[in-house]
Design a protein around this motif. Structure first.
Motif, PDB file in Angstrom:
ATOM      1  N   PHE A   1       0.826  -1.207   0.000  1.00 52.14           N
ATOM      2  CA  PHE A   1       0.000   0.000   0.000  1.00 52.14           C
ATOM      3  C   PHE A   1       0.864   1.263   0.000  1.00 52.14           C
ATOM      4  CE2 PHE A   1      -3.165  -2.980   2.014  1.00 52.14           C
ATOM      5  CZ  PHE A   1      -3.979  -3.039   0.898  1.00 52.14           C
ATOM      6  N   TYR A   2       2.007   1.189   0.645  1.00 54.85           N
ATOM      7  CA  TYR A   2       2.933   2.322   0.677  1.00 54.85           C
ATOM      8  C   TYR A   2       3.384   2.693  -0.733  1.00 54.85           C
ATOM      9  CZ  TYR A   2       6.751   5.188   2.626  1.00 54.85           C
ATOM     10  OH  TYR A   2       7.594   6.215   2.970  1.00 54.85           O
ATOM     11  N   ASP A   3       3.568   1.701  -1.576  1.00 52.26           N
ATOM     12  CA  ASP A   3       4.066   1.922  -2.941  1.00 52.26           C
ATOM     13  C   ASP A   3       2.979   1.673  -3.980  1.00 52.26           C
ATOM     14  OD1 ASP A   3       6.075   2.539  -4.818  1.00 52.26           O
ATOM     15  OD2 ASP A   3       6.640   0.434  -5.061  1.00 52.26           O
TER      16      ASP A   3
ATOM     17  N   LEU B   1      -5.761  -4.571 -13.026  1.00 56.18           N
ATOM     18  CA  LEU B   1      -5.164  -5.870 -12.730  1.00 56.18           C
ATOM     19  C   LEU B   1      -6.264  -6.866 -12.392  1.00 56.18           C
ATOM     20  CD1 LEU B   1      -2.734  -3.832 -12.199  1.00 56.18           C
ATOM     21  CD2 LEU B   1      -1.879  -5.548 -10.593  1.00 56.18           C
ATOM     22  N   GLU B   2      -6.038  -8.121 -12.728  1.00 52.18           N
ATOM     23  CA  GLU B   2      -6.985  -9.173 -12.364  1.00 52.18           C
ATOM     24  C   GLU B   2      -6.744  -9.550 -10.906  1.00 52.18           C
ATOM     25  OE1 GLU B   2      -8.430 -13.576 -14.001  1.00 52.18           O
ATOM     26  OE2 GLU B   2      -7.028 -12.356 -15.178  1.00 52.18           O
ATOM     27  N   TYR B   3      -7.827  -9.602 -10.129  1.00 56.54           N
ATOM     28  CA  TYR B   3      -7.705  -9.768  -8.673  1.00 56.54           C
ATOM     29  C   TYR B   3      -8.138 -11.158  -8.215  1.00 56.54           C
ATOM     30  CZ  TYR B   3      -8.581  -8.923  -3.662  1.00 56.54           C
ATOM     31  OH  TYR B   3      -8.597  -8.985  -2.292  1.00 56.54           O
ATOM     32  N   TYR B   4      -7.322 -11.743  -7.318  1.00 58.34           N
ATOM     33  CA  TYR B   4      -7.644 -13.003  -6.652  1.00 58.34           C
ATOM     34  C   TYR B   4      -7.479 -12.797  -5.148  1.00 58.34           C
ATOM     35  CZ  TYR B   4      -6.833 -15.391 -11.167  1.00 58.34           C
ATOM     36  OH  TYR B   4      -6.874 -15.805 -12.480  1.00 58.34           O
ATOM     37  N   ASP B   5      -8.198 -13.602  -4.360  1.00 52.84           N
ATOM     38  CA  ASP B   5      -7.972 -13.548  -2.921  1.00 52.84           C
ATOM     39  C   ASP B   5      -8.126 -14.938  -2.311  1.00 52.84           C
ATOM     40  OD1 ASP B   5     -10.727 -13.696  -3.209  1.00 52.84           O
ATOM     41  OD2 ASP B   5     -11.123 -12.549  -1.390  1.00 52.84           O
TER      42      ASP B   5
ATOM     43  N   SER C   1      -9.874  -2.727  -4.822  1.00 56.04           N
ATOM     44  CA  SER C   1     -10.219  -1.482  -5.516  1.00 56.04           C
ATOM     45  C   SER C   1      -9.041  -0.951  -6.326  1.00 56.04           C
ATOM     46  CB  SER C   1     -10.682  -0.425  -4.514  1.00 56.04           C
ATOM     47  OG  SER C   1     -11.880  -0.830  -3.889  1.00 56.04           O
ATOM     48  N   LEU C   2      -7.840  -1.115  -5.793  1.00 56.53           N
ATOM     49  CA  LEU C   2      -6.650  -0.695  -6.551  1.00 56.53           C
ATOM     50  C   LEU C   2      -6.524  -1.484  -7.841  1.00 56.53           C
ATOM     51  CD1 LEU C   2      -3.982  -0.308  -3.718  1.00 56.53           C
ATOM     52  CD2 LEU C   2      -4.820   1.511  -5.207  1.00 56.53           C
ATOM     53  N   CYS C   3      -6.802  -2.772  -7.776  1.00 57.31           N
ATOM     54  CA  CYS C   3      -6.742  -3.607  -8.979  1.00 57.31           C
ATOM     55  C   CYS C   3      -7.778  -3.150 -10.001  1.00 57.31           C
ATOM     56  CB  CYS C   3      -6.946  -5.077  -8.620  1.00 57.31           C
ATOM     57  SG  CYS C   3      -5.554  -5.802  -7.719  1.00 57.31           S
TER      58      CYS C   3
ATOM     59  N   LYS D   1      -1.716  -9.906 -12.841  1.00 57.32           N
ATOM     60  CA  LYS D   1      -2.613 -10.430 -11.817  1.00 57.32           C
ATOM     61  C   LYS D   1      -2.065 -10.139 -10.417  1.00 57.32           C
ATOM     62  CE  LYS D   1      -4.229 -14.397 -14.587  1.00 57.32           C
ATOM     63  NZ  LYS D   1      -4.381 -15.873 -14.600  1.00 57.32           N
ATOM     64  N   LEU D   2      -2.995 -10.015  -9.476  1.00 56.27           N
ATOM     65  CA  LEU D   2      -2.630  -9.821  -8.079  1.00 56.27           C
ATOM     66  C   LEU D   2      -3.412 -10.808  -7.214  1.00 56.27           C
ATOM     67  CD1 LEU D   2      -2.064  -6.558  -6.113  1.00 56.27           C
ATOM     68  CD2 LEU D   2      -3.661  -8.248  -5.191  1.00 56.27           C
ATOM     69  N   LEU D   3      -2.707 -11.484  -6.318  1.00 56.19           N
ATOM     70  CA  LEU D   3      -3.319 -12.403  -5.363  1.00 56.19           C
ATOM     71  C   LEU D   3      -3.109 -11.838  -3.957  1.00 56.19           C
ATOM     72  CD1 LEU D   3      -4.494 -15.074  -4.265  1.00 56.19           C
ATOM     73  CD2 LEU D   3      -2.213 -16.101  -4.588  1.00 56.19           C
ATOM     74  N   GLU D   4      -4.215 -11.592  -3.257  1.00 56.67           N
ATOM     75  CA  GLU D   4      -4.138 -11.092  -1.893  1.00 56.67           C
ATOM     76  C   GLU D   4      -4.518 -12.212  -0.933  1.00 56.67           C
ATOM     77  OE1 GLU D   4      -5.246  -6.995   0.464  1.00 56.67           O
ATOM     78  OE2 GLU D   4      -6.604  -7.666  -1.119  1.00 56.67           O
TER      79      GLU D   4
END
Length: 586
Positions: free
Chosen positions: A476-478, A537-541, A530-532, A563-566
């Protein structure tokens, strides 16, 4: 082809081209327009536009990390270049070449209340290898000359001769300073700063350059090591029965396999590697903390080396630092062209040679080997630690530790892994990665800022499939790192979200108080979805082990967007599981 009308801009661009600087990262502004015009209209440069200067600098750092060549940064005047500072300090301590080209106002417009002006001279202090302020081009205007010079200009020929002479001196000065700065970037493999003043108008162009430069010779970094030093080293090496090698940050393929094998075959040598060392051999000792942490005093004494040799950059493991500071070696050699850090307060020799060529020289001259059981004893310890590690991971609940075990086992082979700082890199250190995976982390200053931007720049430059693993605060900082039009579609981000700075729960201190939660751990309820959506970006969690194992397979499939996986883990359980680990593996 367009050129800025300003000779100084033409000079900077021409010398950047001559020194083969291929990548230029530009942040928008007005005062830097002459440089922007020059670079973007020259096909020799690959130019990138990054609005946030802090992100731009770390993005450039990632490119330079992979290309091993200087990357230029171009910004406007004022606070813009201050935002480069975190990346500049990282580049300085990580030996990564960056060239800051900061536009500036003329000297007479600084500190008079004009907008976007600060004292830009030598602004990075000792964190750059060279800093210079170029001279402003002269205008053919008698009003710019000193009063006592006016009476000399009796006629137009006199005036023109005077003007051309002064301009020639300024041109020679600027060319020399730019060349010296770029040479230092190569020879020191680190950042330099060139401050470039421009007078308005800034946007005028010409179709033919008004300056010409001599093509320089690209400097090569040279080693310094003679036969006398080699004989001294050889004597100590051959007579030492307990030799330890600790490898910090090192580029992949820095040492040939034949020398790695000779190190592995010698029973008087222990080779401790970190994930960032990119050295892999079945007889080496990765996971330093697994070996060091559970030891008692008698075991520490048995592990104490007579000779310590270090390669590469900074070392992550605090435990090896504490051990070697207390149980000092008789000799500590650091091998490498960069600065030798006296990390263990026992440095006795800096061997200014690349590790590969030093080992070649050393082993080619050896006449005998020392008999020793140093390595054999610790091989048994390593085997037991690995066995206990596997048992522990199998039975622990879903926490950061469990997540890293799953993630690192699923990193695609023949790919690059970029790791964020703080707990992310420390967890990564506890696991063995496949030998085909290249690992990088900003360990120069070990800050959490800029890790995402660096990973994106590295992925772009390397063209390798890249996974970036980071913690939530760092991500989140970057988050402006995602405000970037150059993210490869194969780029994968994994965010471990434990709702705060989980590493602070591992460190000594009062936990579970409002003061701790607010000012140390920094609890939050943020997520990356929300950033994705905003950045495409495609979001996964995932919030449990079964979901993670299910989504990880789809996560690495090809896609038309990054893609981003959280992964959400319990903040109050992670520290307990990690601290219990070191007790368990005893």
């Amino acid at each position: 082809m367009k050129y800025s009308k300003i000779p100084l801009s033409q000079t900077v661009v021409a010398l950047a081209e001559a020194y083969e600087i291929g990548h230029v990262v530009i942040s928008p502004g007005s005062r830097n327009a002459p440089l922007t015009i020059g670079f973007t209209n020259n096909e020799s440069f690959k130019c990138y536009s990054i609005v946030d200067e802090r992100c731009a600098a770390f993005f450039a750092l990632g490119i330079a990390q992979q290309t091993k060549r200087p990357v230029a940064l171009v910004c406007t005047s004022g606070s813009a270049l201050l935002n480069y500072y975190p990346a500049i300090s990282e580049a300085y301590y990580s030996n990564i070449p960056l060239v800051v080209l900061s536009a500036d106002r003329p000297k007479h417009l600084v500190d008079i209340g004009d907008g976007q002006t600060i004292k830009q001279a030598n602004i990075y202090g000792e964190h750059v290898h060279y800093s210079t302020n170029l001279k402003l081009d002269l205008e053919e205007d008698i009003n710019d000359l000193e009063d006592d010079e006016v009476h000399l200009l009796k006629n137009i020929e006199n005036k023109l001769e005077r003007f051309l002479g002064l301009q020639k001196g300024i041109q020679a000065y600027n060319e020399t300073e730019i060349s010296d700065a770029l040479t230092k970037a190569y020879l020191k493999s680190g950042p330099v700063h060139i401050n470039v003043p421009f007078e308005e108008p800034l946007y005028e162009t010409v179709s033919t350059p008004t300056i010409s430069i001599k093509k320089p010779t690209i400097p090569l970094r040279k080693s310094s090591f003679d036969e006398i030093e080699l004989k001294e080293c050889l004597s100590i090496w051959q007579n030492s029965k307990r030799k330890m090698i600790v490898v910090g940050v090192l580029e992949p393929n820095s040492i040939e396999h034949q020398w790695l094998q000779q190190l592995a075959d010698d029973n008087s040598i222990l080779v401790f590697t970190e994930t960032t060392s990119n050295l892999n051999h079945p007889d080496f000792f990765p996971g330093i903390d697994k070996i060091i942490a559970p030891l008692v005093e008698d075991e520490f004494k048995k592990l104490q080396p007579e000779l310590l040799m270090t390669f590469g950059g900074l070392i992550v493991s605090k435990k090896i630092k504490a051990f070697l500071r207390q149980y000092k070696p008789k000799h500590h050699w650091h091998v490498g062209l960069e600065k030798a850090n006296d990390t263990f307060f026992s440095l006795s020799k800096h061997i200014r040679k690349e590790p590969n060529s030093f080992l070649d020289a050393l082993f080619s001259s050896m006449t005998h080997y020392s008999k020793s059981d140093y390595k054999k004893m610790w091989e048994e310890v390593r085997s037991k630690r690995r066995e206990m590690h596997a048992k522990y991971v199998k039975d622990i609940p879903f926490t950061d530790f469990k997540v890293f075990s799953t993630l690192l086992a699923n990193i695609p082979k023949q790919s690059m892994l970029q790791v964020g700082n703080s707990s992310a890199i420390r967890y990564t250190q506890l696991f063995q990665l496949h030998k085909d995976i290249e690992v990088f982390c900003n360990r120069g200053t070990s800050g959490i800022d800029g890790s995402t931007s660096t990973a994106i720049g590295a992925a772009l430059a390397s063209k390798k499939r890249t996974t970036f693993i980071t913690g939530d605060l760092s991500f989140f900082y970057d988050s402006n790192a995602l405000w970037n039009n150059y993210i490869p579609n194969s780029f994968r981000i994994i965010v471990i979200n434990n709702s705060g700075g989980g590493i602070f729960r591992i460190l000594p201190g009062h936990k579970n108080t409002s003061n701790f939660d607010t000012y140390f751990e920094t609890k939050h309820n943020l997520n990356a979805k929300s950033l994705c959506n905003m950045f495409g970006l495609e979001y996964y969690d995932a919030g449990d082990e079964s979901t993670l194992k299910e989504v990880i397979q789809d996560f690495y499939k090809g896609s038309e967007v990054p893609k981003l996986l959280e992964i959400f883990t319990p903040s109050t359980l992670n520290d307990e599981v990690l601290l219990n680990y070191f007790d368990y593996i005893k």
